[in-house]
Design a protein around this motif. Structure first.
Motif, PDB file in Angstrom:
ATOM      1  N   ILE A  42      -5.919   3.842   5.407  1.00  6.03           N
ATOM      2  CA  ILE A  42      -6.120   2.531   4.938  1.00  6.03           C
ATOM      3  C   ILE A  42      -5.678   1.394   5.793  1.00  6.03           C
ATOM      4  O   ILE A  42      -6.493   0.415   6.003  1.00  6.03           O
TER       5      ILE A  42
ATOM      6  N   PHE B  38       0.916  -1.309  -0.013  1.00  3.78           N
ATOM      7  CA  PHE B  38      -0.200   0.109  -0.034  1.00  3.78           C
ATOM      8  C   PHE B  38       0.789   1.283  -0.210  1.00  3.78           C
ATOM      9  O   PHE B  38       0.666   2.069  -0.748  1.00  3.78           O
ATOM     10  N   ARG B  39       1.959   1.254   0.712  1.00  5.80           N
ATOM     11  CA  ARG B  39       2.669   2.339   1.142  1.00  5.80           C
ATOM     12  C   ARG B  39       3.540   2.673  -0.397  1.00  5.80           C
ATOM     13  O   ARG B  39       3.334   3.898  -0.878  1.00  5.80           O
ATOM     14  N   ASN B  40       3.939   1.585  -1.037  1.00  7.89           N
ATOM     15  CA  ASN B  40       4.684   1.745  -2.261  1.00  7.89           C
ATOM     16  C   ASN B  40       3.411   1.989  -3.505  1.00  7.89           C
ATOM     17  O   ASN B  40       3.928   3.059  -4.234  1.00  7.89           O
TER      18      ASN B  40
ATOM     19  N   GLN C 128       2.044   5.777  -3.124  1.00  7.86           N
ATOM     20  CA  GLN C 128       3.051   6.712  -3.653  1.00  7.86           C
ATOM     21  C   GLN C 128       3.339   6.751  -5.134  1.00  7.86           C
ATOM     22  O   GLN C 128       3.267   7.677  -5.749  1.00  7.86           O
ATOM     23  N   LEU C 129       3.261   5.537  -5.978  1.00 12.32           N
ATOM     24  CA  LEU C 129       3.508   5.440  -7.190  1.00 12.32           C
ATOM     25  C   LEU C 129       2.332   6.142  -7.897  1.00 12.32           C
ATOM     26  O   LEU C 129       2.433   6.707  -8.788  1.00 12.32           O
ATOM     27  N   MET C 130       1.169   6.021  -7.139  1.00 12.50           N
ATOM     28  CA  MET C 130      -0.245   6.565  -7.793  1.00 12.50           C
ATOM     29  C   MET C 130      -0.134   8.012  -7.209  1.00 12.50           C
ATOM     30  O   MET C 130      -1.044   8.870  -7.973  1.00 12.50           O
ATOM     31  N   GLY C 131       0.749   8.541  -6.542  1.00 11.47           N
ATOM     32  CA  GLY C 131       0.723  10.044  -6.155  1.00 11.47           C
ATOM     33  C   GLY C 131      -0.100  10.253  -5.161  1.00 11.47           C
ATOM     34  O   GLY C 131      -0.430  11.566  -4.934  1.00 11.47           O
ATOM     35  N   VAL C 132      -0.563   9.453  -4.305  1.00  9.98           N
ATOM     36  CA  VAL C 132      -1.537   9.818  -3.267  1.00  9.98           C
ATOM     37  C   VAL C 132      -0.624  10.165  -2.054  1.00  9.98           C
ATOM     38  O   VAL C 132       0.204   9.497  -1.731  1.00  9.98           O
TER      39      VAL C 132
ATOM     40  N   SER D 208       0.710  10.468   1.889  1.00  8.24           N
ATOM     41  CA  SER D 208       1.100   9.434   2.707  1.00  8.24           C
ATOM     42  C   SER D 208       0.093   9.410   3.828  1.00  8.24           C
ATOM     43  O   SER D 208      -0.209   8.201   4.427  1.00  8.24           O
ATOM     44  N   ILE D 209      -0.810  10.277   4.003  1.00  7.06           N
ATOM     45  CA  ILE D 209      -1.604  10.180   5.253  1.00  7.06           C
ATOM     46  C   ILE D 209      -2.911   9.289   4.769  1.00  7.06           C
ATOM     47  O   ILE D 209      -3.227   8.635   5.730  1.00  7.06           O
ATOM     48  N   TYR D 210      -3.148   8.968   3.609  1.00  2.92           N
ATOM     49  CA  TYR D 210      -3.892   7.968   3.319  1.00  2.92           C
ATOM     50  C   TYR D 210      -3.535   6.444   3.409  1.00  2.92           C
ATOM     51  O   TYR D 210      -4.328   5.721   3.575  1.00  2.92           O
TER      52      TYR D 210
END
Lengths: 341, 331
Positions: free
Chosen positions: B311, B294-296, B299-303, B305-307
């Motif tokens: 999740i 999820f973290r990776n 991040q790749l999606m550009g979301v 980090s607080i999300y």
């Protein structure tokens, strides 16, 4: 843009949870939609911003500045942060993920000025421009460039101010500091002492406590300092939340009028507190400027290949409504017009 | 009846593989696969050997901690001190090797011994006084945290000898770069999966977690077993300390501050029950990977980090809910 991303995220999260309940079709449908959304942003310049935390207003404002500059220049900004101030491992993972995502450059406020270096070096070796914001790495040339306030100078300004304001009186100083081993806190603290014209360990500093830059901890620290030395008359604070905590503690003892509080940061709440007379003076910094200048430097690197280098001072100003002779300062009208957060 | 031959042969003894696909781990595994599928569709960069290697590197420290944490949680205990014990171990290794005159290998042994010592102390307090694991390890968290900062003098230890960061170096494998540390972490999971599923010691651990009283009446020396588990968990945290140093290249007194909760998250997401007796270390590996993916991927999606935090929180609650519901069904 961010609205699109959020919608995609919520949709994807919902799909995933539903997917966990074996509704596989929903996940597939939503997944392909998300792919279209991401694809539309594929052509623009990707820039990453890594802050120390997600929650500190200073970094929230820094993100806003970067986001605005990104929109203006057509770049795509992705952000990440450590879980707490000092979370080096979290920042390393963020750098790796951003490099994997194909960013052209990374803006970072390093939590640990030394420990982050190997990860930054790996990114730079892959041609990613890395710019430190707010605080430098150690050594400073660990990044391509630094866009920051001179935190030492910020401390010196309030130190000089306090020295002049206390002329003729014997100073009993409390320093409400950040946390051990964090460069920003150390620089501001050292700057204050230098501006006040005293050395570390000077007997006029009667109490020093760490606050983590937190208002509640600032209050506790001040209460304890007053317990130890009731005659404190100067309070240096690492930032305005700590200053407001100290003010609350002093007010409880009826001492708020005769104790001089000085601080650093220049957030809007803090600047308002200067206007209200709770804090005598603060050194105002400009995170929006750091972020937007840093982002523009990466965009121009992506377009022309020119790398930013060296140190760019994004400025610091003393804000007070009780100016002292011979000390340069702006009033709170200027401060509130330029504050952050 | 001859008890000498396969004394536990009559008990149902699912193998590691079978346990992985039975109820507690099937859900997490499905979630992991779905998450991977989702990020493969939404980003161009997710589906690559290099990226998977990266995710494993990123989760291996918390993953190693989760191995020790699983041992404790299987006995219905909890270990809040694991991140702090690891941080202290890493500073002991880094300082003695970089600033002392101790050879790297001795420094590593010293670090492992210190961490085991903390675990042993936890175990003794839990079993001999006895005190609730939550309280003992909460106290030990503060003790280890403080000792880390006192001993390190608040300084990050840099310029470590190469032998200490060796596990962080990469070698090519199938077109991607893999770190030796990733292999060590995966081996750690393999060893403990085997020990728990295929040895009498493993059966004892599950029996203890299910019902300490029944285990005791069946002749299991529960006191010795519990203390041993805590000490063993400490040893695993020492190994995590070595992985941490090799990954970051420094000894960092600030490290590991939220790793105790992250390891519990991995264990719970992996389907191990907080009430003891059910779960597996392979499940914890899956749990750690879910968080890492999820973290990776986000991040790749550009979301932002607080999300990821949002999740992760939802998934944890979901995982415990599933555990509770399945428990009610089995009763």
């Amino acid at each position: 843009m961010s609205l699109v991303t959020r919608t995609t995220l919520i949709r994807s999260a919902a799909a995933l949870l539903a997917g966990g309940m074996a509704l596989t079709l929903t996940a597939c449908g939503s997944g392909s939609k998300g792919s279209t959304d991401a694809g539309s942003a594929g052509g623009s310049i990707k820039v990453g911003l890594i802050t120390k935390t997600d929650t500190n207003p200073f970094f929230v404002k820094m993100k806003e500045g970067a986001q605005k500059a990104a929109q203006e220049s057509g770049a795509t900004l992705s952000t990440a942060a450590g879980k707490f101030d000092g979370d080096n491992a979290g920042q390393i993972a963020a750098i790796e993920n951003m490099v994997a995502a194909g960013v052209k450059g990374i803006l970072i406020t390093p939590s640990d000025s030394k420990a982050i270096l190997p990860a930054i070096k790996k990114a730079r070796d892959k041609g990613v421009l890395v710019i430190a914001l707010d605080s430098p790495t150690d050594p400073e040339d660990g990044t391509d460039a630094l866009f920051a306030t001179d935190n030492k100078k910020a401390g010196v300004l309030i130190g000089q101010y306090a020295k002049t304001a206390m002329a003729g009186k014997t100073a009993k100083i409390a320093t409400l500091d950040l946390a051990p081993g964090v460069a920003v806190g150390q620089l501001r603290h050292d700057g204050f002492l230098q501006g006040f014209g005293i050395a570390e360990g000077d007997p006029s500093v009667v109490c020093s406590q760490d606050t983590g830059g937190d208002q509640a901890k600032g209050q506790t620290a001040m209460e304890n300092c007053l317990q130890k030395s009731p005659d404190i008359n100067v309070v240096y604070t690492i930032n305005e939340p700590a200053a407001l905590g100290a003010y609350t503690a002093l007010k409880a003892k009826g001492r708020e009028k005769d104790v001089l509080i000085v601080s650093v940061d220049g957030g809007c709440t803090g600047t308002q507190a200067v206007k209200d007379g709770k804090i005598a003076a603060t050194s105002q910094q400009y995170p929006l400027v750091m972020a937007s200048q840093g982002l523009n430097a990466i965009v121009s690197y992506a377009k022309s290949g020119t790398k930013a280098s060296g140190y760019t001072d994004t400025g610091v100003n003393l804000i007070t409504d009780k100016p002292q002779a011979g000390i340069n300062a702006h009033d709170t009208t200027y401060g509130l017009a330029n504050c952050w957060g | 009846m001859t008890t000498s031959t396969a004394p536990y042969g009559n008990l149902t003894g699912p193998t590691a593989l079978r346990r992985l696909v039975t109820a507690p781990t099937a859900g997490p595994l499905a979630a992991l696969v779905l998450a991977c599928a989702f990020f493969s569709l939404t980003t161009d960069q997710f589906l690559s050997g290099g990226n998977f290697s990266l995710i494993i590197q990123q989760v291996m420290v918390v993953g190693a901690l989760a191995v020790g944490q699983t041992l404790i949680i299987l006995t219905a205990g909890i270990d809040l001190s694991c991140g702090a014990v690891m941080a202290f171990g890493s500073i002991v290794i880094a300082r003695t090797a970089a600033q002392g005159t101790v050879p790297p290998l001795v420094a590593i042994v010293l670090g492992l011994a210190v961490c085991s010592g903390f675990g042993l102390l936890n175990g003794l307090l839990v079993k001999l006084i006895p005190l609730p694991p939550f309280i003992v390890t909460l106290g030990m968290l503060n003790v280890a945290f403080a000792l880390t900062h006192i001993y390190s003098n608040e300084q990050t230890v840099t310029d470590l000898p190469g032998a200490l960061t060796f596990l962080g170096t990469t070698f090519p494998l199938g077109g991607t770069d893999v770190t030796y540390g990733s292999l060590v972490a995966l081996a750690l999971f393999g060893v403990f999966a085997y020990l728990l599923s295929s040895t009498s010691w493993g059966r004892h651990v599950y029996a203890l977690g299910n019902s300490p009283e029944a285990a005791r009446l069946n002749g299991i020396r529960t006191g010795r077993l519990t203390i041993g588990l805590y000490a063993l968990a400490g040893l695993v945290y020492g190994l995590a300390a070595l992985l941490l140093i090799s990954r970051t290249g420094v000894g960092d007194p600030q490290a590991g501050q939220t790793d105790n909760l992250d390891s519990i998250t991995a264990v719970v997401l992996g389907g191990t029950s907080l009430f003891g007796g059910r779960g597996s270390v392979l499940g914890s590996l899956v749990g750690a990977l879910i968080v890492g993916v999820f973290r990776n991927g986000l991040q790749l999606m550009g979301v932002a980090s607080i999300y990821q935090t949002l999740i992760t929180g939802v998934l944890v609650i979901l995982a415990v809910t599933v555990d509770q519901i399945s428990r009610k069904r089995t009763r």
